[in-house]
Design a protein around this motif. Structure first.
Motif, PDB file in Angstrom:
ATOM      1  N   LEU A 184       0.852  -1.185   0.000  1.00  0.00           N
ATOM      2  CA  LEU A 184       0.000   0.000   0.000  1.00  0.00           C
ATOM      3  C   LEU A 184       0.889   1.238   0.000  1.00  0.00           C
ATOM      4  O   LEU A 184       2.058   1.168   0.401  1.00  0.00           O
ATOM      5  CB  LEU A 184      -0.906   0.022   1.231  1.00  0.00           C
ATOM      6  N   THR A 185       0.342   2.371  -0.405  1.00  0.00           N
ATOM      7  CA  THR A 185       1.125   3.612  -0.351  1.00  0.00           C
ATOM      8  C   THR A 185       0.481   4.631   0.581  1.00  0.00           C
ATOM      9  O   THR A 185       0.846   5.801   0.585  1.00  0.00           O
ATOM     10  CB  THR A 185       1.306   4.216  -1.755  1.00  0.00           C
ATOM     11  N   LYS A 186      -0.477   4.146   1.363  1.00  0.00           N
ATOM     12  CA  LYS A 186      -1.065   4.926   2.447  1.00  0.00           C
ATOM     13  C   LYS A 186      -1.022   4.054   3.699  1.00  0.00           C
ATOM     14  O   LYS A 186      -0.944   2.825   3.591  1.00  0.00           O
ATOM     15  CB  LYS A 186      -2.518   5.292   2.126  1.00  0.00           C
ATOM     16  N   PRO A 187      -1.064   4.648   4.892  1.00  0.00           N
ATOM     17  CA  PRO A 187      -1.054   3.841   6.109  1.00  0.00           C
ATOM     18  C   PRO A 187      -2.133   2.751   6.087  1.00  0.00           C
ATOM     19  O   PRO A 187      -3.222   2.971   5.573  1.00  0.00           O
ATOM     20  CB  PRO A 187      -1.309   4.877   7.205  1.00  0.00           C
ATOM     21  N   ARG A 188      -1.818   1.607   6.630  1.00  0.00           N
ATOM     22  CA  ARG A 188      -2.691   0.449   6.529  1.00  0.00           C
ATOM     23  C   ARG A 188      -4.065   0.660   7.160  1.00  0.00           C
ATOM     24  O   ARG A 188      -5.047   0.060   6.727  1.00  0.00           O
ATOM     25  CB  ARG A 188      -2.030  -0.789   7.147  1.00  0.00           C
ATOM     26  N   ASP A 189      -4.144   1.508   8.183  1.00  0.00           N
ATOM     27  CA  ASP A 189      -5.417   1.711   8.865  1.00  0.00           C
ATOM     28  C   ASP A 189      -6.189   2.924   8.359  1.00  0.00           C
ATOM     29  O   ASP A 189      -7.250   3.260   8.902  1.00  0.00           O
ATOM     30  CB  ASP A 189      -5.200   1.830  10.377  1.00  0.00           C
ATOM     31  N   LEU A 190      -5.679   3.566   7.306  1.00  0.00           N
ATOM     32  CA  LEU A 190      -6.403   4.697   6.731  1.00  0.00           C
ATOM     33  C   LEU A 190      -7.652   4.197   6.015  1.00  0.00           C
ATOM     34  O   LEU A 190      -7.585   3.272   5.196  1.00  0.00           O
ATOM     35  CB  LEU A 190      -5.511   5.451   5.753  1.00  0.00           C
ATOM     36  N   VAL A 191      -8.775   4.798   6.344  1.00  0.00           N
ATOM     37  CA  VAL A 191     -10.036   4.438   5.700  1.00  0.00           C
ATOM     38  C   VAL A 191     -10.347   5.501   4.659  1.00  0.00           C
ATOM     39  O   VAL A 191     -10.474   6.685   4.966  1.00  0.00           O
ATOM     40  CB  VAL A 191     -11.186   4.346   6.726  1.00  0.00           C
ATOM     41  N   ARG A 192     -10.469   5.073   3.417  1.00  0.00           N
ATOM     42  CA  ARG A 192     -10.744   6.024   2.333  1.00  0.00           C
ATOM     43  C   ARG A 192     -12.193   6.487   2.420  1.00  0.00           C
ATOM     44  O   ARG A 192     -13.101   5.691   2.628  1.00  0.00           O
ATOM     45  CB  ARG A 192     -10.482   5.364   0.981  1.00  0.00           C
ATOM     46  N   THR A 193     -12.415   7.795   2.250  1.00  0.00           N
ATOM     47  CA  THR A 193     -13.764   8.360   2.282  1.00  0.00           C
ATOM     48  C   THR A 193     -14.205   8.712   0.858  1.00  0.00           C
ATOM     49  O   THR A 193     -13.373   8.894  -0.026  1.00  0.00           O
ATOM     50  CB  THR A 193     -13.809   9.620   3.166  1.00  0.00           C
ATOM     51  N   PRO A 194     -15.508   8.828   0.627  1.00  0.00           N
ATOM     52  CA  PRO A 194     -16.007   9.038  -0.740  1.00  0.00           C
ATOM     53  C   PRO A 194     -15.910  10.461  -1.257  1.00  0.00           C
ATOM     54  O   PRO A 194     -16.050  10.693  -2.456  1.00  0.00           O
ATOM     55  CB  PRO A 194     -17.474   8.605  -0.638  1.00  0.00           C
ATOM     56  N   ASP A 195     -15.666  11.435  -0.390  1.00  0.00           N
ATOM     57  CA  ASP A 195     -15.769  12.841  -0.759  1.00  0.00           C
ATOM     58  C   ASP A 195     -15.024  13.206  -2.040  1.00  0.00           C
ATOM     59  O   ASP A 195     -15.605  13.696  -3.011  1.00  0.00           O
ATOM     60  CB  ASP A 195     -15.248  13.737   0.385  1.00  0.00           C
ATOM     61  N   LYS A 196     -13.701  12.961  -2.074  1.00  0.00           N
ATOM     62  CA  LYS A 196     -12.891  13.343  -3.219  1.00  0.00           C
ATOM     63  C   LYS A 196     -13.294  12.562  -4.471  1.00  0.00           C
ATOM     64  O   LYS A 196     -13.402  13.123  -5.562  1.00  0.00           O
ATOM     65  CB  LYS A 196     -11.410  13.106  -2.921  1.00  0.00           C
ATOM     66  N   ASP A 197     -13.559  11.270  -4.307  1.00  0.00           N
ATOM     67  CA  ASP A 197     -13.927  10.444  -5.455  1.00  0.00           C
ATOM     68  C   ASP A 197     -15.238  10.910  -6.082  1.00  0.00           C
ATOM     69  O   ASP A 197     -15.373  10.961  -7.302  1.00  0.00           O
ATOM     70  CB  ASP A 197     -14.052   8.976  -5.033  1.00  0.00           C
ATOM     71  N   VAL A 198     -16.192  11.263  -5.247  1.00  0.00           N
ATOM     72  CA  VAL A 198     -17.485  11.723  -5.753  1.00  0.00           C
ATOM     73  C   VAL A 198     -17.338  13.045  -6.486  1.00  0.00           C
ATOM     74  O   VAL A 198     -17.939  13.263  -7.546  1.00  0.00           O
ATOM     75  CB  VAL A 198     -18.502  11.854  -4.592  1.00  0.00           C
ATOM     76  N   ARG A 199     -16.510  13.953  -5.938  1.00  0.00           N
ATOM     77  CA  ARG A 199     -16.280  15.241  -6.597  1.00  0.00           C
ATOM     78  C   ARG A 199     -15.643  15.047  -7.966  1.00  0.00           C
ATOM     79  O   ARG A 199     -16.041  15.659  -8.952  1.00  0.00           O
ATOM     80  CB  ARG A 199     -15.391  16.139  -5.731  1.00  0.00           C
TER      81      ARG A 199
END
Length: 281
Positions: A184-199
């Motif tokens: 992974l290239t983000k911390p393992r426990d980071l939970v991705r949120t929909p905000d940026k993807d939806v925009r």
């Protein structure tokens, strides 16, 4: 069969470059290699046994305006000139040729993930889809929506594999892997949120409805993929290698200091791989 998955992440992909350089230094072998987006370049150089090759792409070439710039966007419609990256630099007569012959001769299975921009379906390319100086599958897997135009392979426009199958652990297991290393290239426990993807999906919905739908759901696919990797990790079937922090880096952040830190994290974190693989090495 042992597998490795590099999920990419733009210039944060230098973390994976560090992991693979360690693997080449220690002669750690994987039977099955999956690359998504920038991770596809890391996987290709690993299979071709080209240590330090991708480090140069991140730390040197990415700062060139021919590589990525608003000038590219104005003149070519893409912020990143993928034909420069995987053509001008990577072809046999380029500045830093990809070892195509080494990849072709290798017994390692290679899978490169992309998204069919017309249908929204996941495409898994392999060695049959490349030839000397024809590296379109890497361009397709790395075509970031909005920042880049889709890249055509066999007449089909494709976008970034991170929209399709961002953490393809299930695919690797279904294809026969017994143990899988997930980079992974983000911390393992980071939970991705929909905000940026939806925009971002709103910018592309009119021209590529299927892509917009995949983009809006990317956060969910990513989170589910990481959760599955963690479940397999508890069973001793997966190992997640991830940075402790992103050093202030986003997808296209150009900072040599931050990229060096990410590379160093990747290299040192890879020390966990040999004990994990054990008798499989």
């Amino acid at each position: 069969m042992t597998g490795v998955i590099d999920v990419g992440g733009g210039l944060r992909g230098i973390f994976g470059a560090g992991v693979f350089d360690y693997c080449l230094d220690k002669e750690i072998q994987f039977d099955y290699c999956v690359g998504i987006s920038a991770g596809s370049a890391n996987v290709a150089s690993y299979i071709g046994k080209q240590r330090n090759r991708n480090y140069q792409f991140y730390m040197e070439y990415s700062f060139r305006p021919q590589y990525m710039s608003f000038r590219n966007f104005l003149l070519k419609g893409s912020y990143i000139d993928l034909e420069y990256v995987y053509g001008g630099l990577s072809n046999s007569d380029g500045e830093n040729p990809l070892n195509y012959e080494g990849i072709a001769r290798s017994e390692k299975i290679m899978k490169i993930v992309a998204l069919n921009a017309l249908t929204g379906e996941t495409v898994y390319f392999d060695k049959r889809n490349i030839s000397q100086d024809d590296y379109r599958i890497f361009m397709a897997s790395s075509s970031i929506p909005v920042a880049c135009k889709p890249y055509e392979v066999n007449g089909i426009p494709c976008y970034d594999g991170g929209l399709a199958d961002p953490v393809p652990v299930r695919k690797a297991m279904e294809d026969g892997c017994d143990k899988v290393v997930v980079i992974l290239t983000k911390p393992r426990d980071l939970v991705r949120t929909p905000d940026k993807d939806v925009r971002m999906a709103r910018f592309i919905r009119r021209k590529y409805k299927a892509v917009a739908g995949s983009m809006a759901m990317r956060y969910k696919k990513y989170n589910e993929g990481v959760a599955l990797a963690k479940a397999y990790e508890k069973q001793g079937k997966a190992l997640i290698i991830a940075p402790e922090d992103c050093c202030g880096m986003k997808t296209l952040t150009k900072s040599r200091e931050s990229m060096q830190k990410m590379y160093d994290q990747g290299y040192s974190s890879a020390e966990l791989i040999m004990p994990f693989l054990g008798s499989f090495i």
